[in-house]
Design an enzyme around this catalytic site. Structure first.
Site, PDB file in Angstrom:
ATOM      1  CE1 TYR A   1     -16.297 -61.250 -85.310  1.00  0.00           C
ATOM      2  CE2 TYR A   1     -18.537 -62.345 -84.617  1.00  0.00           C
ATOM      3  CZ  TYR A   1     -17.869 -61.583 -85.374  1.00  0.00           C
ATOM      4  OH  TYR A   1     -18.547 -60.572 -85.939  1.00  0.00           O
TER       5      TYR A   1
ATOM      6  CB  ILE B   1     -13.738 -67.318 -93.484  1.00  0.00           C
ATOM      7  CG1 ILE B   1     -13.463 -67.267 -91.841  1.00  0.00           C
ATOM      8  CG2 ILE B   1     -14.135 -65.913 -93.922  1.00  0.00           C
ATOM      9  CD1 ILE B   1     -12.248 -66.673 -91.568  1.00  0.00           C
TER      10      ILE B   1
ATOM     11  CG  PHE C   1     -11.401 -65.052 -86.094  1.00  0.00           C
ATOM     12  CD1 PHE C   1     -12.168 -64.106 -85.886  1.00  0.00           C
ATOM     13  CD2 PHE C   1     -10.831 -65.408 -87.070  1.00  0.00           C
ATOM     14  CE1 PHE C   1     -12.609 -63.472 -86.891  1.00  0.00           C
ATOM     15  CE2 PHE C   1     -11.010 -64.539 -88.380  1.00  0.00           C
ATOM     16  CZ  PHE C   1     -12.284 -63.796 -88.240  1.00  0.00           C
TER      17      PHE C   1
ATOM     18  CG  PHE D   1     -10.609 -57.696 -88.452  1.00  0.00           C
ATOM     19  CD1 PHE D   1     -11.940 -58.445 -88.725  1.00  0.00           C
ATOM     20  CD2 PHE D   1      -9.447 -58.184 -88.296  1.00  0.00           C
ATOM     21  CE1 PHE D   1     -11.657 -59.904 -88.941  1.00  0.00           C
ATOM     22  CE2 PHE D   1      -9.429 -59.673 -88.125  1.00  0.00           C
ATOM     23  CZ  PHE D   1     -10.564 -60.487 -88.693  1.00  0.00           C
ATOM     24  CG  ASP D   2     -16.702 -57.853 -86.541  1.00  0.00           C
ATOM     25  OD1 ASP D   2     -17.031 -56.982 -85.692  1.00  0.00           O
ATOM     26  OD2 ASP D   2     -17.229 -58.752 -87.286  1.00  0.00           O
TER      27      ASP D   2
ATOM     28  CE1 TYR E   1     -14.138 -62.020 -95.305  1.00  0.00           C
ATOM     29  CE2 TYR E   1     -12.625 -62.349 -93.488  1.00  0.00           C
ATOM     30  CZ  TYR E   1     -13.823 -62.135 -94.060  1.00  0.00           C
ATOM     31  OH  TYR E   1     -14.894 -62.294 -93.053  1.00  0.00           O
TER      32      TYR E   1
END
Length: 155
Positions: free
Chosen positions: A60, A90, A133, A70-71, A116
């Site tokens: 991902y 999530i 994502f 962010f990741d 979140y």
């Protein structure tokens, strides 16, 4: 005929405050209210699909609506492994990856309520953030491409 300054300013002030309040309460147009699933690639053969309870490996890249990454497991070359539908990730993932084929790529647009929430995940994910994502289902652990479970006696 006498006009008071207040009678001239009051309607303008009212309109200004109304307009200002609508801007303040409006969300960004890039925010979503419901989960959006876009299939970017689907293999011709889809013998194995992800179901609730499956242990899956997923690559991902997570971004905010402004494009900030962010990741990303792609950069680490290390897909995440988790049990689908069990709350280990999530809610947007638990819902958005169901029925995915091994090798399939999806783009998920996840509203804050399935991500979140209003609290976010500081410092990288602000409260109320819509998350995007790019995902790829790498493997459904313990399942073969024919859809059956791996039997140790066959090895």
């Amino acid at each position: 005929m006498t006009y008071s300054i207040a009678s001239k300013i009051t309607p303008i002030l009212f309109l200004f405050l109304l307009l200002l309040s609508s801007f303040a309460s409006a969300k960004k147009s890039s925010d979503v209210k419901d989960l959006q699933i876009g299939v970017k690639y689907k293999p011709q053969s889809c013998d194995v699909q992800a179901h609730k309870g499956d242990s899956v490996k997923v690559h991902y890249r997570g971004t905010l609506t402004d494009g900030t990454v962010f990741d990303s497991s792609f950069e680490r070359n290390d897909p995440i492994q988790f049990e689908l539908g069990s709350g280990q990730v999530i809610k947007g993932w638990d819902q958005g990856l169901l029925g995915m084929c091994v090798g399939e790529k999806r783009k998920l647009k996840i509203p804050a309520k399935l991500g979140y929430g209003e609290q976010g995940s500081p410092p990288t994910i602000p409260g109320g953030a819509t998350l995007i994502f790019e995902t790829e289902l790498v493997e459904i652990v313990g399942k073969t491409s024919s859809g059956g479970k791996i039997d140790d006696s066959e090895l």
